[in-house]
Design a protein around this motif. Structure first.
Motif, PDB file in Angstrom:
ATOM      1  N   MET A  92       0.684  -1.185   0.198  1.00  0.00           N
ATOM      2  CA  MET A  92       0.175  -0.155   0.089  1.00  0.00           C
ATOM      3  C   MET A  92       0.755   1.219   0.026  1.00  0.00           C
ATOM      4  O   MET A  92       1.785   1.144   0.586  1.00  0.00           O
ATOM      5  N   ALA A  93       0.543   2.284  -0.809  1.00  0.00           N
ATOM      6  CA  ALA A  93       1.335   3.339  -0.883  1.00  0.00           C
ATOM      7  C   ALA A  93       0.267   4.802  -0.297  1.00  0.00           C
ATOM      8  O   ALA A  93      -0.931   4.563  -0.648  1.00  0.00           O
ATOM      9  N   THR A  94       0.826   5.516   0.571  1.00  0.00           N
ATOM     10  CA  THR A  94       0.312   6.422   1.129  1.00  0.00           C
ATOM     11  C   THR A  94       0.592   8.006   0.984  1.00  0.00           C
ATOM     12  O   THR A  94       1.947   7.968   0.609  1.00  0.00           O
ATOM     13  N   CYS A  95      -0.138   8.791   1.169  1.00  0.00           N
ATOM     14  CA  CYS A  95       0.343  10.250   1.304  1.00  0.00           C
ATOM     15  C   CYS A  95      -0.665  11.107   1.983  1.00  0.00           C
ATOM     16  O   CYS A  95      -1.824  10.842   1.827  1.00  0.00           O
ATOM     17  N   LYS A  96      -0.189  12.337   2.524  1.00  0.00           N
ATOM     18  CA  LYS A  96      -1.003  13.253   2.891  1.00  0.00           C
ATOM     19  C   LYS A  96      -1.181  14.596   1.869  1.00  0.00           C
ATOM     20  O   LYS A  96       0.024  15.268   1.660  1.00  0.00           O
ATOM     21  N   ASP A  97      -2.402  14.919   1.694  1.00  0.00           N
ATOM     22  CA  ASP A  97      -2.438  16.074   0.727  1.00  0.00           C
ATOM     23  C   ASP A  97      -2.243  17.462   1.682  1.00  0.00           C
ATOM     24  O   ASP A  97      -2.392  17.431   3.145  1.00  0.00           O
ATOM     25  N   THR A  98      -2.477  18.534   0.943  1.00  0.00           N
ATOM     26  CA  THR A  98      -2.313  19.848   1.783  1.00  0.00           C
ATOM     27  C   THR A  98      -3.482  20.137   2.772  1.00  0.00           C
ATOM     28  O   THR A  98      -3.526  20.821   3.655  1.00  0.00           O
ATOM     29  N   ASN A  99      -4.668  19.428   2.801  1.00  0.00           N
ATOM     30  CA  ASN A  99      -5.814  19.432   3.491  1.00  0.00           C
ATOM     31  C   ASN A  99      -5.655  18.704   4.372  1.00  0.00           C
ATOM     32  O   ASN A  99      -6.396  18.574   5.682  1.00  0.00           O
ATOM     33  N   GLY A 100      -4.738  17.789   4.612  1.00  0.00           N
ATOM     34  CA  GLY A 100      -4.339  16.866   5.928  1.00  0.00           C
ATOM     35  C   GLY A 100      -5.163  15.369   5.630  1.00  0.00           C
ATOM     36  O   GLY A 100      -4.916  14.535   6.636  1.00  0.00           O
ATOM     37  N   ASP A 101      -5.832  15.364   4.290  1.00  0.00           N
ATOM     38  CA  ASP A 101      -6.434  14.001   4.214  1.00  0.00           C
ATOM     39  C   ASP A 101      -5.326  13.173   3.715  1.00  0.00           C
ATOM     40  O   ASP A 101      -4.157  13.523   3.064  1.00  0.00           O
ATOM     41  N   THR A 102      -5.478  11.694   3.869  1.00  0.00           N
ATOM     42  CA  THR A 102      -4.554  10.646   3.626  1.00  0.00           C
ATOM     43  C   THR A 102      -4.966   9.874   2.555  1.00  0.00           C
ATOM     44  O   THR A 102      -6.279   9.365   2.648  1.00  0.00           O
ATOM     45  N   TRP A 103      -4.303   9.901   1.546  1.00  0.00           N
ATOM     46  CA  TRP A 103      -4.678   8.917   0.309  1.00  0.00           C
ATOM     47  C   TRP A 103      -3.982   7.552   0.286  1.00  0.00           C
ATOM     48  O   TRP A 103      -2.716   7.648   0.535  1.00  0.00           O
ATOM     49  N   GLU A 104      -4.576   6.695   0.188  1.00  0.00           N
ATOM     50  CA  GLU A 104      -4.021   5.161  -0.093  1.00  0.00           C
ATOM     51  C   GLU A 104      -4.212   4.705  -1.325  1.00  0.00           C
ATOM     52  O   GLU A 104      -5.364   4.744  -1.932  1.00  0.00           O
ATOM     53  N   ILE A 105      -3.227   4.431  -1.931  1.00  0.00           N
ATOM     54  CA  ILE A 105      -3.224   3.275  -2.975  1.00  0.00           C
ATOM     55  C   ILE A 105      -2.939   1.935  -2.875  1.00  0.00           C
ATOM     56  O   ILE A 105      -1.782   1.786  -2.197  1.00  0.00           O
ATOM     57  N   TYR A 106      -3.767   0.938  -3.102  1.00  0.00           N
ATOM     58  CA  TYR A 106      -3.868  -0.275  -2.802  1.00  0.00           C
ATOM     59  C   TYR A 106      -4.127  -1.325  -3.850  1.00  0.00           C
ATOM     60  O   TYR A 106      -5.122  -0.917  -4.689  1.00  0.00           O
ATOM     61  N   GLN A 107      -3.877  -2.336  -3.723  1.00  0.00           N
ATOM     62  CA  GLN A 107      -4.260  -3.498  -4.789  1.00  0.00           C
ATOM     63  C   GLN A 107      -5.255  -4.473  -3.993  1.00  0.00           C
ATOM     64  O   GLN A 107      -4.916  -5.046  -3.007  1.00  0.00           O
TER      65      GLN A 107
END
Length: 60
Positions: free
Chosen positions: A1-16
């Motif tokens: 799983m790959a994650t990052c936080k955007d400028t709004n503080g939300d966490t985005w996850e990319i997963y299979q």
């Protein structure tokens, strides 16, 4: 799983998942506020869809 936080503080996850690559957006309070409606065969297609839906960070 790959994650990052955007400028709004939300966490985005990319997963299979079983049906392909998916994304999920989670608010700082832990609630899921967005998710892909389908699985993508390519991770890059999934990330492109997430960007169209507001992702402004780079998952790693």
């Amino acid at each position: 799983m790959a994650t990052c936080k955007d400028t709004n503080g939300d966490t985005w996850e990319i997963y299979q998942a079983n049906d392909g690559w998916r994304w999920r957006r989670t608010a700082p309070n832990g609630r899921i506020v967005g998710a892909s409606s389908q699985g993508y065969s390519n991770r890059s297609d999934c990330e492109s869809n997430a960007r169209r839906n507001g992702m402004n960070c780079n998952p790693s």
